[in-house]
Design a protein around this motif. Structure first.
Motif, PDB file in Angstrom:
ATOM      1  N   GLU A 195     -23.170  14.269  32.460  1.00  0.00           N
ATOM      2  CA  GLU A 195     -23.623  13.078  33.184  1.00  0.00           C
ATOM      3  C   GLU A 195     -22.400  12.348  33.748  1.00  0.00           C
ATOM      4  O   GLU A 195     -21.352  12.298  33.113  1.00  0.00           O
ATOM      5  N   ARG A 197     -21.994   8.866  34.893  1.00  0.00           N
ATOM      6  CA  ARG A 197     -22.244   7.432  35.024  1.00  0.00           C
ATOM      7  C   ARG A 197     -21.715   6.760  33.761  1.00  0.00           C
ATOM      8  O   ARG A 197     -21.480   7.411  32.754  1.00  0.00           O
ATOM      9  N   SER A 199     -23.258   3.940  32.307  1.00  0.00           N
ATOM     10  CA  SER A 199     -24.370   3.475  31.481  1.00  0.00           C
ATOM     11  C   SER A 199     -24.137   2.121  30.812  1.00  0.00           C
ATOM     12  O   SER A 199     -24.322   1.965  29.598  1.00  0.00           O
TER      13      SER A 199
END
Length: 245
Positions: A195, A197, A199
């Motif tokens: 992933e 990002r 977050s």
């Protein structure tokens, strides 16, 4: 705000502060037909390995995103399992962390945690407060937006009470009012599982942080993967908006 030194340990190639978003426990377990809890258990082994690797490398601060403010939305059974693992970790690992000279810290809205967990955190922080090795920061019930909003609210209250003028508020004052006021901003942020990002993690603090994204799932992330991330960091030209040499 002033740019913090890239390293305080004498080696500009070693990040002073590494932050990690530990992602992929659930996918690791699902791929093996195991319950998600087993992924979290195996993830705890990676935590142990990375703490040792960071200490050996000369990293001074290691911040791990253990449980986000959004994680409270997960199924209640999984949240209970995670809290149980947290209790076990705090009880089981404290002696070893203390032996290694690790200083333990927690950031986040700990008031949302169960009273016994809050007590365990306080005991761990107090016992390791004077240690001079790696500072391990665990982000629990943490959200970057909430931290910024809480800081803004606290400063607004000081203005309302006549303790501050609006003109007194600048980036330095704001940064010194965050939970991480005495912790240097991360030099490197690692996110596992592919992933890409952040977050809601350390939103203010990562303004000039170098990011490394790896496809490795957190339960498989060990010392070799950590060293690979440090190697990637060493190749970066950190200019902070200026012209490179």
């Amino acid at each position: 705000m002033p740019i913090k030194p890239q390293s305080q340990n004498g080696d500009i190639h070693v990040p002073t502060h590494v932050a990690i978003i530990m992602d992929g426990n659930g996918r690791w377990a699902s791929a093996r037909g195991l319950p998600r809890t087993e992924g979290h258990r195996q993830g705890a082994e990676s935590v142990r390995a990375v703490i040792k690797a960071a200490s050996r490398a000369g990293v001074e601060y290691l911040t791990l995103f253990g449980f986000s403010s959004e994680n409270w939305k997960r199924p209640s059974g999984e949240v209970m399992d995670l809290m149980g693992l947290l209790r076990l970790y705090l009880r089981k690992e404290l002696a070893e962390l203390h032996k290694q000279g690790v200083r333990f810290r927690v950031i986040g809205e700990r008031s949302r945690l169960a009273p016994d967990i809050q007590a365990l955190i306080e005991a761990a922080e107090n016992r390791t407060r004077d240690n001079v090795g790696l500072t391990l920061v665990l982000a629990l019930s943490y959200g970057g937006r909430a931290e910024i909003a809480n800081t803004a609210r606290a400063l607004a209250e000081k203005v309302q009470n006549g303790e501050l003028l609006p003109s007194d508020i600048d980036e330095n004052l704001f940064a010194s009012s965050l939970e991480t006021a005495d912790i240097p901003d991360p030099d490197l942020l690692i996110r596992t599982s592919g992933e890409q990002r952040i977050s809601n993690f350390l939103l203010w603090q990562t303004a000039y942080t170098e990011f490394v994204f790896t496809d490795t799932l957190w339960p498989d992330f060990r010392a070799d993967e950590f060293e690979a991330a440090l190697s990637a960091f060493r190749s970066r030209d950190r200019r902070y908006g200026a012209v490179g040499v």
